[in-house]
Design an enzyme around this catalytic site. Sequence first.
Site, PDB file in Angstrom:
ATOM      1  N   CYS A  78       0.692  -1.222   0.056  1.00 11.80           N
ATOM      2  CA  CYS A  78      -0.124  -0.016   0.019  1.00 11.80           C
ATOM      3  C   CYS A  78       0.952   1.305   0.208  1.00 11.80           C
ATOM      4  CB  CYS A  78      -0.946   0.038   1.152  1.00 11.80           C
ATOM      5  SG  CYS A  78      -2.409   1.073   1.035  1.00 11.80           S
ATOM      6  N   HIS A  88      -3.914  -5.655   1.084  1.00 10.00           N
ATOM      7  CA  HIS A  88      -3.650  -5.724   2.455  1.00 10.00           C
ATOM      8  C   HIS A  88      -4.133  -7.204   2.819  1.00 10.00           C
ATOM      9  CE1 HIS A  88      -2.371  -1.914   3.925  1.00 10.00           C
ATOM     10  NE2 HIS A  88      -3.474  -1.231   3.054  1.00 10.00           N
TER      11      HIS A  88
END
Length: 520
Positions: A365, A466
Amino acid sequence: MIEDPTAPIDFPALTRPGPRRARALMIQGTSSDVGKSLLVAGLCRAFTRRGLAVRPFKAQNMSNNAAVTPDSDLPPGPDGQIPRGEIGRAQALQARACRVTPSIHMNPVLLKPQTLAGSQVVLRGRVLGNCRAKVYHKMKPQLMPAVLDSFARTAAEADLVLVEGAGSGAEVYLRKSDITNMKLAQSADLPVVILGDIDRGGALAAVVGTHALLDESERARVVGYIINKFRGDLSLFEPACTLMTKRTGWPWLGVVRWFEGAARLPAEDSLALERPAEGEGRGLNIAVPQLSRVANFDDLDPLAAEPGVSVRWVKPGTPIPRDTDVVILPGSKATRADLEVLRREGWDIDILAHVRQGGRMLGLCAGYQMLGRVVRDPQGIEGPPGETPGLGLLDLETEIRGEKHLVELDTRDRTSGCRVTGYEMHMGRTQGPGLERPWLLLEEDGHARPEGAVSADGRVAGGYVHGIFGSDAFRAWWLQQVGAQASALDYEARVEAALEALADHCEENLDLDALLALAR
């Protein structure tokens, strides 16, 4: 940026369900990190095992560890689909303990710290904007109708709601703007249990001090106190409990001994990173710079659980160890600010030397965004408007935009051939020639969607997904790619076993029948 705390908030229609059928019990702490979230998770599973429909609730959570929910207050998109929302990961774990799907109504207000003085404010899955602490405290009373509505919706589908307070319930100087401790207890008519932490010391003063600071109506709402994280000979501590009861008039409801399995469950916030790491010196050495606004760091829990892997968080003032095999840059709530942290700590020099000497890098991310050439924030969404040079290890550029991208994933990656589960949660959009070599190829509506990027030599990679290492087959494949061997670890089964053990621990240390009788 939210500047005017009195500006009206555009709520969707708030429809209060009928009379509450659920009992409710609130756990308030004497401070932060006394174990409220963990105790509520254990009680959620213990009462669920008894056949009750149990739901967790926390009005306001401050955490950069968040989870995606299938619901939100946002209107349906052009395709008719309801946009996803987000809540604190602690409430998502508590929902799992209840064996139910997480919902925005379990944690209607989520604060995600971005600076030392401000946070992103998320209301029932909607990003309201960034807000300085002083402005937010003046804005909070406007949020109470949504909080009470969410509590009523949660209670409407439950036999028992376990409500978690935030920080300390005795911060009486914040009483006027409170939406999550005693004011919520009074507004929703909740009985309160005070939770103290003996491990940090001062439990006697904390409980008696809480009593001294509360007013008469608040004291009367407290039905008892529990002491958490106890180690040693209980007979030596019993006189303190007798004194606490004498000074407060509150019943002593029990002592919960230290739960060794806590490390096997996702932690709520970065306070957990201050504890000693496990697995030092084992097999594959992974180094993770501890960024100032680290987010969703439980991405790394499945790797840390592998017997042949050592995950070491590198604290400020410490160089990245020379014996590191892989450096992982984790998520962050302030990408540009944490790029500056990398440079201030000299970690950028360590990382570039690591890669030059043949080491591997992975960015998740915000960590993925940092691997590119530049991160731009023209609207000032994460801080002052501007741009910050990245590490230049991938030929990419990222621009932070206002719309948050929230996606749940349960698909297959064609690159590895493995099932992949996880989620995406970011406000940046990344583009550039580096995307021509994607890290993953995720199956989506019958075709492969490229995700992330990997360098030409395969040693530097990153993406927005994630939770990907919770997928056992993918984790094994990735470890093989970096020269390590995976075990037969079933990570999801490990989490379930830890929740069961936590519920057993609550059964052994507390009188659950008495606690249920106190709920109303």
